[in-house]
Write an enzyme that holds these catalytic residues in place. Structure first.
Site, short mmCIF file in Angstrom:
data_model
loop_
_atom_site.label_atom_id
_atom_site.label_comp_id
_atom_site.label_asym_id
_atom_site.label_seq_id
_atom_site.Cartn_x
_atom_site.Cartn_y
_atom_site.Cartn_z
N ARG A 36 2.47 -24.62 -84.66
CA ARG A 36 2.95 -25.34 -83.84
C ARG A 36 3.69 -25.00 -82.32
NH1 ARG A 36 6.79 -26.19 -78.87
NH2 ARG A 36 8.37 -25.46 -79.88
N ASP A 37 4.39 -24.03 -82.14
CA ASP A 37 4.79 -23.53 -80.68
C ASP A 37 3.59 -22.44 -80.17
OD1 ASP A 37 5.87 -21.74 -78.75
OD2 ASP A 37 7.85 -21.59 -79.44
N CYS A 263 5.57 -21.08 -72.95
CA CYS A 263 5.91 -21.89 -72.98
C CYS A 263 5.23 -22.59 -71.52
CB CYS A 263 7.60 -22.07 -72.60
SG CYS A 263 7.76 -23.24 -71.74
N ASN A 272 6.20 -15.45 -78.28
CA ASN A 272 7.21 -15.90 -79.13
C ASN A 272 7.27 -14.04 -80.10
OD1 ASN A 272 7.70 -18.46 -79.11
ND2 ASN A 272 6.07 -19.12 -79.79
ZN ZN Z 1 8.84 -19.89 -78.70
#
Ligand code: ZN
Length: 328
Positions: A36-37, A263, A272
């Site tokens: 997802r991220d 982001c 991340n």
């Molecule tokens: Zn993140």
């Protein structure tokens, strides 16, 4: 909390030296957010078949929670157009809790209909980030969370709803975020009835002292509702921040394979925490994750195959596992 650090190290020595085969049940939960991220942040859309193969490899590595998709309009995020299909596929892995990100009530409805087993909603502590990310104030987001909880109670009771509080450690747009704002928002979310409240270092501005302080304060404010540490490696402090969160009592950590993601609304923020490095750190300390390092490394292959040319990160994959590591 030095004692916490010493005990696991001792256990680690035992496991290496005596050839014990019975491993303890996992002490912490690594929540893999790459599908997802990670995928949301890269420009290329990974073909569905490759996503499914990657998720299968992550499940085979022993990951017990995977954030597999985001339920947002396909015109906003074409990378997530196949969210329902991906959730449905991931459900075949009985050992995995299939999590989906939902920005609003509409997304929650679609995710629950698809069979998602846990929802996560982003609520920004920073007003400026909230407006940029979801076009709502933090207060309006708390209302949206209440609506999602009502829907959950109605159609899928028992599905936990988590809030990941974005920009909890600072915001690229607003600058410093007062800790009081974070704790007040956490109290409102707890009062609304969410199951977990995590803190996200969306812009990679956090440091270990701050992370430890804020998580301890969060434990005091909302107790057992304290959820995941979602750290970014933007300035190289991702692992140090995870360790600080662990020492403060956190037991769930978000990370993405190959460090994929960042982001799009936080300029300059990328990366991340790398799952491979995070699992290596905890396992080397003797803190069991339930994840098999060798299979985890193997899960990079379907990721890379689905996103040819996309850079993958990680110091452990580059250096390899050290001599004497189990299974090597
Ligand atoms: Zn993140």
């Amino acid at each position: 909390m030095q004692g916490d650090l010493l005990k696991p190290q001792h256990r680690c020595a035992l496991r290496f030296n005596s050839g014990m085969t019975r491993l303890p049940s996992p002490e912490i939960l690594i929540s893999e957010v790459g599908p997802r991220d990670g995928l949301q942040s890269v420009k290329t859309t990974m073909p569905t078949a490759d996503k499914l193969r990657w998720i299968d490899a992550l499940a085979a590595a022993g990951l017990r929670e995977i954030e597999v998709a985001s339920f947002v309009p396909a015109q906003l995020l074409p990378q997530m157009a196949d969210a329902a299909q991906v959730v449905q596929h991931a459900l075949r892995h009985s050992g995995v809790r299939v999590m989906a990100l939902v920005p609003n009530l509409r997304g929650a409805q679609a995710a629950l209909q698809a069979g998602a087993q846990k929802l996560t909603l982003p609520v920004s502590a920073s007003h400026a980030h909230s407006m940029a990310n979801v076009r709502k104030t933090p207060e309006a987001m708390v209302e949206e969370v209440r609506a999602v909880l009502r829907l959950r109670d109605e159609i899928a009771p028992g599905v936990p709803v988590e809030v990941g509080m974005s920009t909890a450690f600072g915001c690229t747009l607003q600058g410093p975020v007062p800790e009081g704002d974070v704790l007040l928002l956490a109290a409102q979310l707890a009062q609304a009835g969410v199951d977990e409240i995590g803190l996200s270092d969306t812009t990679g501005m956090g440091n270990p002292a701050q992370v430890a302080r804020l998580f301890k304060a969060l434990f005091s404010e909302v107790g057992a509702l304290t959820g995941a540490a979602h750290m970014h490696n933007t300035r190289g402090l991702g692992l140090a921040n995870c360790l600080a969160a662990y020492e403060a009592g956190v037991r769930t950590f978000d990370s993405s394979l190959g460090g994929l993601g960042g982001c799009p609304y936080a300029p300059g923020a990328s990366g991340n925490v790398v799952t491979e490095d995070l699992v290596f750190m905890f396992e080397a300390m003797g803190v069991s994750t339930g994840v098999d390092m060798n299979r985890l490394m193997a899960a990079r292959e379907p990721l890379q195959a689905g996103l040819p040319g996309e850079p993958l990160y990680g110091m452990t994959p580059e250096a390899g596992l050290p001599k004497g590591w189990p299974g090597r």
